[in-house]
Motif scaffolding. Sequence first.
Motif, PDB file in Angstrom:
ATOM      1  N   SER A   8     -19.253  17.714   2.962  1.00 25.02           N
ATOM      2  CA  SER A   8     -18.169  16.466   2.657  1.00 25.02           C
ATOM      3  C   SER A   8     -18.174  15.661   3.779  1.00 25.02           C
ATOM      4  CB  SER A   8     -16.964  16.896   1.824  1.00 25.02           C
ATOM      5  OG  SER A   8     -16.173  17.797   2.690  1.00 25.02           O
ATOM      6  N   ASP A   9     -17.291  14.538   3.731  1.00 22.45           N
ATOM      7  CA  ASP A   9     -16.827  14.069   4.850  1.00 22.45           C
ATOM      8  C   ASP A   9     -15.661  14.928   5.426  1.00 22.45           C
ATOM      9  OD1 ASP A   9     -18.460  11.917   4.785  1.00 22.45           O
ATOM     10  OD2 ASP A   9     -17.100  10.691   3.708  1.00 22.45           O
ATOM     11  N   SER A  10     -15.386  14.700   6.776  1.00 20.75           N
ATOM     12  CA  SER A  10     -14.256  15.575   7.461  1.00 20.75           C
ATOM     13  C   SER A  10     -12.971  15.132   6.783  1.00 20.75           C
ATOM     14  CB  SER A  10     -14.380  15.244   8.781  1.00 20.75           C
ATOM     15  OG  SER A  10     -13.307  16.210   9.405  1.00 20.75           O
ATOM     16  N   LEU A  11     -12.374  16.137   6.322  1.00 17.88           N
ATOM     17  CA  LEU A  11     -10.948  15.928   5.557  1.00 17.88           C
ATOM     18  C   LEU A  11      -9.928  16.259   6.830  1.00 17.88           C
ATOM     19  CD1 LEU A  11     -11.775  17.738   2.420  1.00 17.88           C
ATOM     20  CD2 LEU A  11     -11.807  15.322   2.750  1.00 17.88           C
ATOM     21  N   GLY A  12      -9.500  14.938   7.336  1.00 14.23           N
ATOM     22  CA  GLY A  12      -8.556  15.518   8.335  1.00 14.23           C
ATOM     23  C   GLY A  12      -7.160  15.232   8.297  1.00 14.23           C
ATOM     24  N   PRO A  13      -6.297  15.634   8.940  1.00 10.02           N
ATOM     25  CA  PRO A  13      -4.753  15.700   8.692  1.00 10.02           C
ATOM     26  C   PRO A  13      -4.322  14.280   8.638  1.00 10.02           C
ATOM     27  CG  PRO A  13      -5.214  16.400  11.059  1.00 10.02           C
ATOM     28  CD  PRO A  13      -6.531  16.220  10.304  1.00 10.02           C
ATOM     29  N   VAL A  14      -3.053  14.110   7.970  1.00  3.91           N
ATOM     30  CA  VAL A  14      -2.645  12.643   7.857  1.00  3.91           C
ATOM     31  C   VAL A  14      -1.191  12.866   8.716  1.00  3.91           C
ATOM     32  CG1 VAL A  14      -1.324  11.032   6.155  1.00  3.91           C
ATOM     33  CG2 VAL A  14      -3.616  12.466   5.677  1.00  3.91           C
ATOM     34  N   THR A  58      -6.378  30.362   0.304  1.00  4.49           N
ATOM     35  CA  THR A  58      -6.802  31.464   1.239  1.00  4.49           C
ATOM     36  C   THR A  58      -5.677  31.381   2.379  1.00  4.49           C
ATOM     37  OG1 THR A  58      -8.816  32.152   2.416  1.00  4.49           O
ATOM     38  CG2 THR A  58      -8.398  29.646   2.245  1.00  4.49           C
ATOM     39  N   HIS A  59      -6.141  32.500   3.105  1.00  8.53           N
ATOM     40  CA  HIS A  59      -5.195  32.715   4.323  1.00  8.53           C
ATOM     41  C   HIS A  59      -6.464  33.175   5.325  1.00  8.53           C
ATOM     42  CE1 HIS A  59      -2.000  33.315   1.499  1.00  8.53           C
ATOM     43  NE2 HIS A  59      -1.065  32.884   2.776  1.00  8.53           N
ATOM     44  N   ALA A  60      -7.661  32.814   5.056  1.00  6.86           N
ATOM     45  CA  ALA A  60      -8.824  33.283   5.872  1.00  6.86           C
ATOM     46  C   ALA A  60      -8.728  32.478   7.233  1.00  6.86           C
ATOM     47  CB  ALA A  60     -10.338  32.995   5.005  1.00  6.86           C
ATOM     48  N   LEU A  61      -8.386  31.333   7.220  1.00  8.93           N
ATOM     49  CA  LEU A  61      -8.333  30.529   8.438  1.00  8.93           C
ATOM     50  C   LEU A  61      -7.172  30.526   9.097  1.00  8.93           C
ATOM     51  CD1 LEU A  61     -10.779  27.716   6.944  1.00  8.93           C
ATOM     52  CD2 LEU A  61     -11.337  29.557   8.412  1.00  8.93           C
ATOM     53  N   ALA A  62      -6.156  31.366   8.579  1.00  5.70           N
ATOM     54  CA  ALA A  62      -4.588  31.283   9.252  1.00  5.70           C
ATOM     55  C   ALA A  62      -5.017  31.603  10.703  1.00  5.70           C
ATOM     56  CB  ALA A  62      -4.078  32.392   8.706  1.00  5.70           C
ATOM     57  N   GLY A  63      -4.158  30.708  11.554  1.00  2.35           N
ATOM     58  CA  GLY A  63      -4.118  30.979  12.982  1.00  2.35           C
ATOM     59  C   GLY A  63      -4.822  29.943  13.716  1.00  2.35           C
ATOM     60  N   LEU A  64      -5.842  29.353  12.941  1.00  2.00           N
ATOM     61  CA  LEU A  64      -6.654  28.305  13.616  1.00  2.00           C
ATOM     62  C   LEU A  64      -5.898  26.795  13.576  1.00  2.00           C
ATOM     63  CD1 LEU A  64      -9.953  29.146  11.955  1.00  2.00           C
ATOM     64  CD2 LEU A  64      -9.200  29.653  14.247  1.00  2.00           C
ATOM     65  N   ALA A  65      -6.154  26.253  14.716  1.00  2.94           N
ATOM     66  CA  ALA A  65      -5.498  24.740  14.750  1.00  2.94           C
ATOM     67  C   ALA A  65      -5.629  24.023  13.555  1.00  2.94           C
ATOM     68  CB  ALA A  65      -6.142  23.875  15.952  1.00  2.94           C
ATOM     69  N   ALA A  66      -4.447  23.477  13.139  1.00  3.03           N
ATOM     70  CA  ALA A  66      -4.201  22.812  11.816  1.00  3.03           C
ATOM     71  C   ALA A  66      -4.142  21.194  12.037  1.00  3.03           C
ATOM     72  CB  ALA A  66      -2.624  22.860  11.430  1.00  3.03           C
ATOM     73  N   ASP A  67      -4.621  20.849  13.253  1.00  4.62           N
ATOM     74  CA  ASP A  67      -4.931  19.336  13.688  1.00  4.62           C
ATOM     75  C   ASP A  67      -6.452  18.880  13.549  1.00  4.62           C
ATOM     76  OD1 ASP A  67      -5.363  20.598  16.023  1.00  4.62           O
ATOM     77  OD2 ASP A  67      -4.328  19.181  17.249  1.00  4.62           O
ATOM     78  N   VAL A  68      -7.379  19.671  13.066  1.00  5.88           N
ATOM     79  CA  VAL A  68      -8.703  19.120  13.180  1.00  5.88           C
ATOM     80  C   VAL A  68      -9.136  19.119  11.586  1.00  5.88           C
ATOM     81  CG1 VAL A  68      -9.216  20.158  15.096  1.00  5.88           C
ATOM     82  CG2 VAL A  68      -9.615  21.572  12.868  1.00  5.88           C
ATOM     83  N   GLY A  69     -10.375  18.448  11.224  1.00  8.97           N
ATOM     84  CA  GLY A  69     -10.600  18.265  10.018  1.00  8.97           C
ATOM     85  C   GLY A  69     -11.492  19.120   9.389  1.00  8.97           C
ATOM     86  N   LEU A  70     -11.212  19.533   8.260  1.00  9.01           N
ATOM     87  CA  LEU A  70     -12.158  20.341   7.539  1.00  9.01           C
ATOM     88  C   LEU A  70     -13.005  19.701   6.781  1.00  9.01           C
ATOM     89  CD1 LEU A  70      -9.099  22.603   6.185  1.00  9.01           C
ATOM     90  CD2 LEU A  70     -10.291  23.253   8.335  1.00  9.01           C
ATOM     91  N   GLU A  71     -14.197  20.484   6.285  1.00  7.55           N
ATOM     92  CA  GLU A  71     -15.132  20.192   5.557  1.00  7.55           C
ATOM     93  C   GLU A  71     -15.579  21.134   4.495  1.00  7.55           C
ATOM     94  OE1 GLU A  71     -17.966  18.662   8.160  1.00  7.55           O
ATOM     95  OE2 GLU A  71     -19.313  20.537   7.726  1.00  7.55           O
TER      96      GLU A  71
END
Length: 95
Positions: A8-14, A58-71
């Motif tokens: 998908s396109d990157s889904l970034g924080p608002v 999911t908590h699998a990505l817990a602890g990673l930076a929240a200010d980046v896009g997910l896809e």
Amino acid sequence: MTGRETSSDSLGPVGAQASTQAIHSIVWHYRLPPGSKLNARLCHPAGCTPLPTPSGITHALAGLAADVGLEFRFSLPEGQRPVTVSGLQVIVNHQ
């Protein structure tokens, strides 16, 4: 197309709320036509986690930076005809 992955396109924080925050949990949702199957992953630049169902938490990505896009990344299982995925949604809970 089986086995080939599409993203998908990157889904970034608002907004800037997540700029110094870490992921706590992620809620996801996507829609498939009835009876369709798909291999799905949700990916952060630091890694991916499999998504066993079209919606969940999911908590699998817990602890990673929240200010980046997910896809989302999808691939077709053996024998599955191409499908249209719709309604992509990601909610990142951060602290």
